[in-house]
Design an enzyme around this catalytic site. Structure first.
Site, mmCIF file in Angstrom:
data_model
loop_
_atom_site.group_PDB
_atom_site.id
_atom_site.type_symbol
_atom_site.label_atom_id
_atom_site.label_comp_id
_atom_site.label_asym_id
_atom_site.label_seq_id
_atom_site.Cartn_x
_atom_site.Cartn_y
_atom_site.Cartn_z
ATOM 1 N N HIS A 1 20.375 -4.607 -24.920
ATOM 2 C CA HIS A 1 20.124 -4.849 -26.153
ATOM 3 C C HIS A 1 21.036 -4.317 -27.169
ATOM 4 C CE1 HIS A 1 15.423 -4.593 -25.123
ATOM 5 N NE2 HIS A 1 16.125 -5.403 -24.370
ATOM 6 N N CYS B 1 12.774 -2.791 -30.369
ATOM 7 C CA CYS B 1 11.803 -2.446 -29.555
ATOM 8 C C CYS B 1 11.717 -0.843 -29.331
ATOM 9 C CB CYS B 1 11.947 -2.878 -28.017
ATOM 10 S SG CYS B 1 13.457 -2.327 -27.198
ATOM 11 N N GLU C 1 20.960 -3.385 -30.194
ATOM 12 C CA GLU C 1 20.578 -2.040 -31.051
ATOM 13 C C GLU C 1 20.746 -1.068 -29.914
ATOM 14 O OE1 GLU C 1 17.728 -5.385 -32.186
ATOM 15 O OE2 GLU C 1 18.193 -4.370 -30.134
ATOM 16 N N CYS D 1 14.927 1.073 -27.931
ATOM 17 C CA CYS D 1 16.019 0.836 -28.864
ATOM 18 C C CYS D 1 15.723 1.960 -30.063
ATOM 19 C CB CYS D 1 16.265 -0.592 -29.225
ATOM 20 S SG CYS D 1 17.036 -1.531 -28.185
#
Length: 142
Positions: A56, A86, A58, A89
């Site tokens: 991801h 999420c 992030e 993250c």
């Protein structure tokens, strides 16, 4: 509350999300910016092309920040991201010491576009063996 400067940086994160999608990945993009609005780095989702469920943007950028920024700089850095981070993250962003996160699309709004994760919840059982684990952990966080 967001500002016009926040919107400019969010648009850049959305462009990164479009780049992820064009490359065959889920459409998520992020960038950290310093207090002057200068973009420090950028990333987009590569979970499919890297075959890494944790890729991801992030998370990648929070790890970057933890490696590359001192605590004072991190505390002045804002993460701009196309979608609300999420839980995975979010935890890493917090551990990296970033000041704030500004996102374009909330997780709730994302679920309106893409219902469900497709994965069943994973049961968690515990705590167990508290005294045994306490011996290992006690004193570390002082």
């Amino acid at each position: 509350m967001t500002t016009p400067d926040d919107h400019t940086l969010l648009r850049q994160a959305i462009e990164l999300a479009a780049r992820a999608r064009a490359g065959g990945n889920p459409p998520f993009g992020s960038l950290p910016a310093g207090p002057d609005g200068k973009v420090l780095a950028e990333a987009h989702n590569t979970t499919l092309t890297d075959r890494d469920i944790t890729a991801h943007p992030e998370l990648k950028l929070a790890r970057w920040a933890a490696r590359e920024l001192d605590a004072a700089s991190a505390a002045q850095t804002t993460m701009y991201t196309s979608c609300q981070p999420c839980e995975m993250c979010e935890a890493v962003i917090q551990r990296a010491g970033l000041r704030r996160v500004v996102f374009a699309l909330s997780n709730e709004q994302l679920l309106d576009i893409r219902p469900g994760s497709g994965q069943p919840p994973v049961p968690q059982v515990g705590p167990a063996l508290l005294e045994e684990v306490r011996e290992v952990v006690a004193g570390y966080y002082r």
